[in-house]
Design a protein around this motif. Structure first.
Motif, short mmCIF file in Angstrom:
data_model
loop_
_atom_site.label_atom_id
_atom_site.label_comp_id
_atom_site.label_asym_id
_atom_site.label_seq_id
_atom_site.Cartn_x
_atom_site.Cartn_y
_atom_site.Cartn_z
N GLU A 1 -7.32 -4.54 67.26
CA GLU A 1 -7.85 -4.95 68.57
C GLU A 1 -9.37 -4.79 68.64
N THR B 1 -11.05 -2.14 68.29
CA THR B 1 -11.43 -0.85 68.86
C THR B 1 -11.80 0.10 67.73
N HIS C 1 -12.57 3.92 66.11
CA HIS C 1 -11.92 5.23 66.24
C HIS C 1 -12.69 6.29 65.45
N ASN D 1 -13.36 5.11 70.68
CA ASN D 1 -12.56 4.26 71.57
C ASN D 1 -13.00 4.33 73.02
N GLY E 1 -15.30 2.89 75.38
CA GLY E 1 -16.25 1.82 75.64
C GLY E 1 -17.13 2.05 76.85
#
Length: 248
Positions: A151, A153, A155, A187, A189
């Motif tokens: 996705e 994202t 980490h 993660n 944002g």
């Protein structure tokens, strides 16, 4: 009057140890998605000009770097506004590798800070708090370093907003540091930790290396960030000094 190290550090510098906390810069460094690529191009050569020079292109927040409040705060101090005294600071190191190996999104809490202080004592005023996550070992593998999922994202572990506010308000810290590409968990944002530390007019160090060479307490950091007027930081040579003794 000329000043020597013997006049600055009690007992001279016989026991001084320097730990390099800086990743070398080259075209293979992990670059934040969408950021400028690193480029080092020859502009003069020994054969043609009798000397060698290069042009350098690199993002402000690439490699081991420092970040300043204007990164997130309109009107915040920029990289040309910090005094030399603000770039020589004591450091404390919080080793959370035991937790990050179980949870790559681990977020430092106020309880973690309290537990650290129960072992090492209260964080000295004016310290830069460094988070040792173990991510420095991933530096040569961009995929692992950023932890990008399907996705898109990212980490990695970081500071929690409440922990940052506690450190700023209760311990009057000078700033934060980490061996990841951001003090916020990858993660997040919303960049909540960054917002908290920069609104407090503090500095941030990211992509640190060599943290296994620093003690939990007792190191002094020398932050070689470029004084870019209007800049939001720059690549930096960061050194840890051990064995300084008492500074007059």
């Amino acid at each position: 009057m000329k000043t020597s190290l013997k006049h600055i550090f009690r007992g001279g510098n016989a026991g001084l140890k320097v730990v390099d906390l800086t990743h070398p810069l080259d075209e293979n460094i992990p670059i934040w998605p969408g950021d400028s690529e690193f480029k080092l191009a020859a502009r003069a050569s020994y054969e043609k000009d009798g000397y060698l020079t290069h042009s350098l292109a690199v993002g402000e927040h690439s490699g081991t770097h420092w970040s300043t409040p204007n990164t997130f705060v309109p009107g915040g101090r920029h990289a040309g506004m910090f005094t030399p005294q603000e770039l020589v600071v004591p450091a404390v190191v919080m080793d959370i590798r035991a937790k990050t190996c179980q949870d790559r999104d681990y977020c430092l809490t106020v309880e973690d800070v309290t537990a650290w202080e129960a072992v090492y004592g209260e964080i000295p005023l004016g310290s830069l708090v460094v988070l040792f996550t173990g991510w420095q070992e991933r530096w040569n593998d961009s995929c692992s370093f950023f932890g990008l999922d399907r996705e898109n994202t990212m980490h990695w572990p970081g500071f929690g907003r409440d922990a940052v506010i506690h450190l700023v308000e209760e311990r009057k810290i000078a700033g934060l540091g980490t061996d990841t590409h951001g003090i916020d968990p990858g993660n997040d944002g919303a960049f909540k930790a960054s917002g908290a530390i920069f609104r407090a007019d503090k500095i941030v160090l990211e992509c640190l290396a060599g943290l296994d060479g620093l003690p939990a307490v007792g190191a002094m950091l020398v932050i070689g960030g470029l004084p870019l007027n209007g800049g939001t930081g720059s690549p930096a040579r960061v050194l840890g000094l051990l064995g300084l003794g008492r500074i007059y």
